[in-house]
Design an enzyme around this catalytic site. Sequence first.
Site, mmCIF file in Angstrom:
data_model
loop_
_atom_site.group_PDB
_atom_site.id
_atom_site.type_symbol
_atom_site.label_atom_id
_atom_site.label_comp_id
_atom_site.label_asym_id
_atom_site.label_seq_id
_atom_site.Cartn_x
_atom_site.Cartn_y
_atom_site.Cartn_z
ATOM 1 N N ASP A 174 4.000 8.403 4.480
ATOM 2 C CA ASP A 174 5.158 9.262 4.304
ATOM 3 C C ASP A 174 6.419 8.432 4.160
ATOM 4 O OD1 ASP A 174 6.272 11.897 4.320
ATOM 5 O OD2 ASP A 174 7.125 11.407 6.264
ATOM 6 N N THR A 228 9.855 12.456 -0.642
ATOM 7 C CA THR A 228 10.767 11.398 -0.193
ATOM 8 C C THR A 228 10.534 10.088 -0.942
ATOM 9 O OG1 THR A 228 9.257 10.925 1.627
ATOM 10 C CG2 THR A 228 11.080 12.377 2.102
ATOM 11 N N THR A 229 9.264 9.765 -1.189
ATOM 12 C CA THR A 229 8.976 8.522 -1.909
ATOM 13 C C THR A 229 9.519 8.607 -3.329
ATOM 14 O OG1 THR A 229 6.930 8.523 -0.642
ATOM 15 C CG2 THR A 229 7.115 6.887 -2.377
ATOM 16 N N ASP A 250 4.622 18.498 5.043
ATOM 17 C CA ASP A 250 4.879 18.378 3.603
ATOM 18 C C ASP A 250 4.432 19.660 2.902
ATOM 19 O OD1 ASP A 250 5.855 15.867 3.959
ATOM 20 O OD2 ASP A 250 4.191 14.809 3.006
HETATM 21 P P1 ADP Z 1 6.324 11.901 -2.136
HETATM 22 O O1 ADP Z 1 6.779 11.263 -0.860
HETATM 23 O O2 ADP Z 1 7.278 11.625 -3.254
HETATM 24 O O3 ADP Z 1 5.972 13.331 -1.983
HETATM 25 P P2 ADP Z 1 3.502 11.490 -2.469
HETATM 26 O O4 ADP Z 1 2.767 10.287 -1.986
HETATM 27 O O5 ADP Z 1 3.295 12.755 -1.752
HETATM 28 O O6 ADP Z 1 5.022 11.095 -2.541
HETATM 29 O O7 ADP Z 1 3.108 11.664 -4.007
HETATM 30 C C1 ADP Z 1 3.614 12.691 -4.780
HETATM 31 C C2 ADP Z 1 3.217 12.491 -6.212
HETATM 32 O O8 ADP Z 1 1.798 12.542 -6.359
HETATM 33 C C3 ADP Z 1 3.773 13.588 -7.098
HETATM 34 O O9 ADP Z 1 4.327 13.019 -8.256
HETATM 35 C C4 ADP Z 1 2.547 14.435 -7.437
HETATM 36 O O10 ADP Z 1 2.641 15.093 -8.671
HETATM 37 C C5 ADP Z 1 1.469 13.396 -7.448
HETATM 38 N N1 ADP Z 1 0.120 13.955 -7.270
HETATM 39 C C6 ADP Z 1 -0.364 14.681 -6.251
HETATM 40 N N2 ADP Z 1 -1.662 15.006 -6.459
HETATM 41 C C7 ADP Z 1 -2.009 14.477 -7.647
HETATM 42 C C8 ADP Z 1 -3.213 14.448 -8.423
HETATM 43 N N3 ADP Z 1 -4.319 15.044 -8.013
HETATM 44 N N4 ADP Z 1 -3.189 13.782 -9.608
HETATM 45 C C9 ADP Z 1 -2.069 13.163 -10.024
HETATM 46 N N5 ADP Z 1 -0.921 13.152 -9.344
HETATM 47 C C10 ADP Z 1 -0.879 13.790 -8.178
HETATM 48 MG MG MG Z 2 4.487 14.262 -1.025
#
Ligand code: ADP
Ligand code: MG
Length: 537
Positions: A61, A94-95, A386
């Site tokens: 996270d 957040t990332t 989240d």
């Molecule tokens: P954040 O802290 O930004 O929420 P995450 O590690 O939760 O970071 O990653 C979010 C990203 O992962 C988003 O761009 C989302 O669209 C992408 N994502 C989530 N599931 C999938 C998937 N199955 N295939 C491709 N991208 C995905």
């Molecule tokens: Mg996320």
Amino acid sequence: MPEKPVILMPEDIQRIMGKDAQRNNILAAKMVSEIVKTTLGPKGMDKMLVSPTNDIIVTNDGVTILDEMQIEHPAAKMMVEIAKTQESEVGDGTTTAVMIAGKLLENAEKLLDKKIHPTVITKGYRLAAEKSQQILRDVSLRITSDDEDILKQIAMTAMTGKGAEDSKEIFSEIIVRAVKQIRNNGKIDLDDIKIVKSKGEGIKDTELISGVVLDKEKVSHDMPKKVENAQIALIDFPLELKNPEIDTKISISSPEQLQNFLTQEERTIKEMIEKVKLSGANVVFCQKGIDDFAQYLLSKEGIYACRRVAKSDMEKISKATGGKIVSNLEELTNFELGNAQTVEEVKSGEDVLTYVRGCKNPKSLTILIHGGTSHVIDEIERAIKDGLGDVIASLKSGMIVSGGGAVEIELAKRLREFSQELSGREQLAVEEFASALEFIPTTLAENAGIDPIDVLTELKSKHDAGEKNAGLNLFTNKVENVLEARIIEPYKIKSQAISSASEVAIMILRIDDVIASSGDKRRSNMPGGIPPGMGYD
Ligand code: ADP
Ligand code: MG
């Protein structure tokens, strides 16, 4: 005669100006973005954070990582603020937000190298940010609270690749049910969902309780362990004898007098408990203390009671059971009592909890997370939060976008089209803004071990051909329609991420003079070296 030097500031003030200040700040911002980059997306890796007291956090996270790192560089701190704003405004993304800001600054550096003035860059970035918001609204899809399936998919996208992955179906079901239940005339307050953690049993035993779970045991062993058809009195004053040593001002000269006085006080307590009983209550939650004598009387009446219940919990029980918190026993009648199917003391793993469950139409609920160790439970909690944040954000705006980098590529494409309308130098800035957004899909690919250039090329050509929902599906590792693959995110994640990332990037770019007052820590942040607080100093 030589002129006397003019001294503006004390000697130990450190100052860097112009290019040095800019480059130093940009470097720090880039480093922050590099830190979280590897955690992005479902194939992102986790980080293990160890505190000075050896507490361990294993997480993916963004905001948790940056928060725990105790970053000190001033520009880097501004980056951390982006993550915090994102967390409080949306609860996820957040990332993404931090990475976009880092890339915006990195790309701005290229323009600075081409001797483009920072004010031109910031103007271009501002135009691009505004345009992005318009495009985002344009490409997003509308949903309502009836689209339960989509809401579940949103929660699942949020949890994909996290510790919660294996049970994401169960969790998304819980999340959507909880959010819909607490929705009150269209208003949703995350505070109405209480998260309680219990060590023991498996992650899959995590449950949604139609009511409240308190980390309290009943005050006396003689009380019933379980009360069916609970009639709950919520009391925010103590059920106690006043302590004669502290509170009384009467003077007592003989043992009989003291005895009389105590009997008098006991009578008062007796009357109090009598009133509780008369109201029809069989459960008492008291925000203050319940003394031995009151406990004894309550037990005798078969009433279940907990004491020193937190004010916030009292409010939650009130919302869940429909009971009113009373400050005066005269007010307590059957009408003020809350209702629940059962109130029960449960030993759950190492903890003793009180469950208030089976509330009818509760406006406050509890998600009880089970798991083997506290590290696992904590990471599940972050993932569930989240998911909750995303579902709430989607319902609030009623808008969603496609994930897997699809929306970022579409934005980049339309921003480049928009840039054609602008004059030369601002055009370059808008183009750099567009390419900063492409950093999201390329990183998603990179973190999954897929060639980012190939992915970007394929994504761009599909979007050019009008496939605006083409994204990287990391279930199949293919570029395809991610909306159909149900990889969806709330519109608000992206709009918030872009607005706070561009604001901070612009703010950092406008700085050309850093004046730091004394203090060793701050001085070491000055240029010539790598920003500290990141393991380089
Ligand atoms: P954040 O802290 O930004 O929420 P995450 O590690 O939760 O970071 O990653 C979010 C990203 O992962 C988003 O761009 C989302 O669209 C992408 N994502 C989530 N599931 C999938 C998937 N199955 N295939 C491709 N991208 C995905
Ligand atoms: Mg996320």
